[in-house]
Write a protein that holds these residues in place. Structure first.
Motif, PDB file in Angstrom:
ATOM      1  N   LEU A 100       0.832  -1.207   0.000  1.00 47.80           N
ATOM      2  CA  LEU A 100       0.000   0.000   0.000  1.00 47.80           C
ATOM      3  C   LEU A 100       0.866   1.256   0.000  1.00 47.80           C
ATOM      4  O   LEU A 100       0.606   2.207  -0.739  1.00 47.80           O
ATOM      5  CB  LEU A 100      -0.944   0.003   1.196  1.00 47.80           C
ATOM      6  CG  LEU A 100      -2.076  -1.018   1.149  1.00 47.80           C
ATOM      7  CD1 LEU A 100      -2.799  -1.084   2.495  1.00 47.80           C
ATOM      8  CD2 LEU A 100      -3.055  -0.681   0.034  1.00 47.80           C
ATOM      9  N   ARG A 101       1.919   1.265   0.829  1.00 51.21           N
ATOM     10  CA  ARG A 101       2.809   2.430   0.871  1.00 51.21           C
ATOM     11  C   ARG A 101       3.492   2.634  -0.477  1.00 51.21           C
ATOM     12  O   ARG A 101       3.549   3.752  -0.998  1.00 51.21           O
ATOM     13  CB  ARG A 101       3.866   2.243   1.965  1.00 51.21           C
ATOM     14  CG  ARG A 101       4.754   3.468   2.122  1.00 51.21           C
ATOM     15  CD  ARG A 101       6.241   3.239   2.288  1.00 51.21           C
ATOM     16  NE  ARG A 101       6.783   2.092   1.632  1.00 51.21           N
ATOM     17  CZ  ARG A 101       7.723   1.318   2.187  1.00 51.21           C
ATOM     18  NH1 ARG A 101       8.148   1.549   3.409  1.00 51.21           N
ATOM     19  NH2 ARG A 101       8.217   0.309   1.511  1.00 51.21           N
ATOM     20  N   ASP A 102       4.005   1.548  -1.063  1.00 47.37           N
ATOM     21  CA  ASP A 102       4.690   1.655  -2.357  1.00 47.37           C
ATOM     22  C   ASP A 102       3.738   2.142  -3.443  1.00 47.37           C
ATOM     23  O   ASP A 102       4.118   2.946  -4.302  1.00 47.37           O
ATOM     24  CB  ASP A 102       5.311   0.317  -2.747  1.00 47.37           C
ATOM     25  CG  ASP A 102       6.482  -0.071  -1.839  1.00 47.37           C
ATOM     26  OD1 ASP A 102       6.946   0.784  -1.054  1.00 47.37           O
ATOM     27  OD2 ASP A 102       6.916  -1.239  -1.913  1.00 47.37           O
ATOM     28  N   SER A 103       2.494   1.689  -3.394  1.00 47.98           N
ATOM     29  CA  SER A 103       1.488   2.152  -4.348  1.00 47.98           C
ATOM     30  C   SER A 103       1.230   3.647  -4.172  1.00 47.98           C
ATOM     31  O   SER A 103       1.122   4.391  -5.148  1.00 47.98           O
ATOM     32  CB  SER A 103       0.192   1.358  -4.163  1.00 47.98           C
ATOM     33  OG  SER A 103      -0.818   1.876  -4.997  1.00 47.98           O
ATOM     34  N   ALA A 104       1.137   4.098  -2.922  1.00 47.07           N
ATOM     35  CA  ALA A 104       0.914   5.528  -2.653  1.00 47.07           C
ATOM     36  C   ALA A 104       2.061   6.364  -3.216  1.00 47.07           C
ATOM     37  O   ALA A 104       1.838   7.440  -3.785  1.00 47.07           O
ATOM     38  CB  ALA A 104       0.757   5.766  -1.152  1.00 47.07           C
ATOM     39  N   ILE A 105       3.286   5.877  -3.098  1.00 45.31           N
ATOM     40  CA  ILE A 105       4.447   6.604  -3.624  1.00 45.31           C
ATOM     41  C   ILE A 105       4.386   6.657  -5.155  1.00 45.31           C
ATOM     42  O   ILE A 105       4.627   7.712  -5.757  1.00 45.31           O
ATOM     43  CB  ILE A 105       5.759   5.959  -3.125  1.00 45.31           C
ATOM     44  CG1 ILE A 105       5.889   6.193  -1.612  1.00 45.31           C
ATOM     45  CG2 ILE A 105       6.965   6.515  -3.881  1.00 45.31           C
ATOM     46  CD1 ILE A 105       6.986   5.376  -0.943  1.00 45.31           C
ATOM     47  N   ARG A 106       4.032   5.538  -5.786  1.00 48.09           N
ATOM     48  CA  ARG A 106       3.906   5.537  -7.258  1.00 48.09           C
ATOM     49  C   ARG A 106       2.804   6.494  -7.714  1.00 48.09           C
ATOM     50  O   ARG A 106       2.958   7.214  -8.704  1.00 48.09           O
ATOM     51  CB  ARG A 106       3.643   4.119  -7.775  1.00 48.09           C
ATOM     52  CG  ARG A 106       4.861   3.223  -7.749  1.00 48.09           C
ATOM     53  CD  ARG A 106       4.648   1.921  -8.502  1.00 48.09           C
ATOM     54  NE  ARG A 106       3.522   1.146  -8.015  1.00 48.09           N
ATOM     55  CZ  ARG A 106       3.571   0.277  -7.007  1.00 48.09           C
ATOM     56  NH1 ARG A 106       4.695   0.082  -6.358  1.00 48.09           N
ATOM     57  NH2 ARG A 106       2.497  -0.397  -6.648  1.00 48.09           N
ATOM     58  N   LEU A 107       1.682   6.491  -6.986  1.00 48.32           N
ATOM     59  CA  LEU A 107       0.585   7.399  -7.331  1.00 48.32           C
ATOM     60  C   LEU A 107       1.009   8.859  -7.193  1.00 48.32           C
ATOM     61  O   LEU A 107       0.604   9.715  -7.985  1.00 48.32           O
ATOM     62  CB  LEU A 107      -0.646   7.122  -6.465  1.00 48.32           C
ATOM     63  CG  LEU A 107      -1.410   5.846  -6.799  1.00 48.32           C
ATOM     64  CD1 LEU A 107      -2.445   5.556  -5.715  1.00 48.32           C
ATOM     65  CD2 LEU A 107      -2.069   5.960  -8.156  1.00 48.32           C
ATOM     66  N   MET A 108       1.848   9.159  -6.199  1.00 51.66           N
ATOM     67  CA  MET A 108       2.353  10.520  -6.018  1.00 51.66           C
ATOM     68  C   MET A 108       3.132  10.963  -7.254  1.00 51.66           C
ATOM     69  O   MET A 108       2.964  12.092  -7.736  1.00 51.66           O
ATOM     70  CB  MET A 108       3.286  10.554  -4.801  1.00 51.66           C
ATOM     71  CG  MET A 108       2.896  11.553  -3.775  1.00 51.66           C
ATOM     72  SD  MET A 108       4.023  11.691  -2.361  1.00 51.66           S
ATOM     73  CE  MET A 108       4.910  10.189  -2.245  1.00 51.66           C
ATOM     74  N   GLU A 109       3.979  10.081  -7.754  1.00 49.28           N
ATOM     75  CA  GLU A 109       4.762  10.394  -8.953  1.00 49.28           C
ATOM     76  C   GLU A 109       3.852  10.601 -10.164  1.00 49.28           C
ATOM     77  O   GLU A 109       4.066  11.512 -10.966  1.00 49.28           O
ATOM     78  CB  GLU A 109       5.797   9.297  -9.218  1.00 49.28           C
ATOM     79  CG  GLU A 109       6.869   9.210  -8.150  1.00 49.28           C
ATOM     80  CD  GLU A 109       7.627  10.516  -7.957  1.00 49.28           C
ATOM     81  OE1 GLU A 109       7.976  11.165  -8.954  1.00 49.28           O
ATOM     82  OE2 GLU A 109       7.845  10.904  -6.790  1.00 49.28           O
ATOM     83  N   MET A 110       2.831   9.767 -10.296  1.00 49.97           N
ATOM     84  CA  MET A 110       1.881   9.914 -11.408  1.00 49.97           C
ATOM     85  C   MET A 110       1.131  11.240 -11.318  1.00 49.97           C
ATOM     86  O   MET A 110       0.908  11.902 -12.331  1.00 49.97           O
ATOM     87  CB  MET A 110       0.893   8.753 -11.427  1.00 49.97           C
ATOM     88  CG  MET A 110       1.458   7.472 -11.955  1.00 49.97           C
ATOM     89  SD  MET A 110       0.138   6.258 -12.143  1.00 49.97           S
ATOM     90  CE  MET A 110       0.769   4.952 -11.140  1.00 49.97           C
ATOM     91  N   ARG A 111       0.745  11.635 -10.102  1.00 55.47           N
ATOM     92  CA  ARG A 111       0.014  12.898  -9.928  1.00 55.47           C
ATOM     93  C   ARG A 111       0.853  14.089 -10.348  1.00 55.47           C
ATOM     94  O   ARG A 111       0.338  15.071 -10.887  1.00 55.47           O
ATOM     95  CB  ARG A 111      -0.468  13.056  -8.483  1.00 55.47           C
ATOM     96  CG  ARG A 111      -1.738  12.309  -8.192  1.00 55.47           C
ATOM     97  CD  ARG A 111      -2.340  12.695  -6.843  1.00 55.47           C
ATOM     98  NE  ARG A 111      -1.450  12.459  -5.731  1.00 55.47           N
ATOM     99  CZ  ARG A 111      -1.269  11.270  -5.143  1.00 55.47           C
ATOM    100  NH1 ARG A 111      -1.923  10.212  -5.561  1.00 55.47           N
ATOM    101  NH2 ARG A 111      -0.448  11.161  -4.125  1.00 55.47           N
TER     102      ARG A 111
END
Length: 160
Positions: A135-146
């Protein structure tokens, strides 16, 4: 008790006032429930007043019907200096049994602020399980996408 309450579930009854013209609960009502759960979770984690900075990736999977019990669960999945990224799941079902089905999910970012409205530090959340790490790693990837999406959206922002 900051840093102790990572998740919260709020329950609502889908009422006739929540219905759209198609006879199902309208998305705006669901988004309000999401925001309420996000605030309760982020305030519980940080011990501070929090504001919504971002709500995205909202997926309406199944409709919610009048009379359903709606459970909106918010969970901290990443913390920054002053921000908390929350995974939100909305589930609903007949109140006469315990079965609930996923209707909506999204990510919300809340920011803790001080009395002057300035961002203020929050306790760090450290993942403990393999699922938490995902979940944390997904949140970090989503941050980069945003960040990339934000740059693209600049073309759509009116300069007037």
């Amino acid at each position: 008790m900051a840093g102790k309450e990572r998740a919260i579930t709020l329950r609502f009854l889908a009422e006739p006032a929540d219905v759209n013209f198609g006879g199902k609960v309208h998305g705006g009502a669901v988004m309000k429930w999401i925001d309420l759960a996000a605030y309760a979770c982020s305030a519980g984690w940080s011990g501070k007043y929090c504001i919504t900075a971002y709500a995205g990736g909202i997926r309406f999977v199944k409709p919610i019907h009048v009379g359903n019990i709606v459970e909106t669960t918010a969970k901290v999945i990443y913390t920054g200096r002053s921000s908390m990224h929350l995974g939100i799941d909305v589930r609903a079902g007949d109140p006469k049994n315990s079965e609930r089905h996923l209707t909506t999910h999204c990510v919300v970012i809340m920011v803790a602020v001080d009395d002057a409205g300035h961002p203020t530090e929050v306790p760090e959340w450290v993942p403990q399980t393999d699922e938490d790490i995902k979940l944390r790693d997904s949140a970090i990837r989503l941050m980069e996408m945003r960040k990339k999406i934000g740059a693209e959206m600049e073309a759509h922002v009116s300069q007037a």
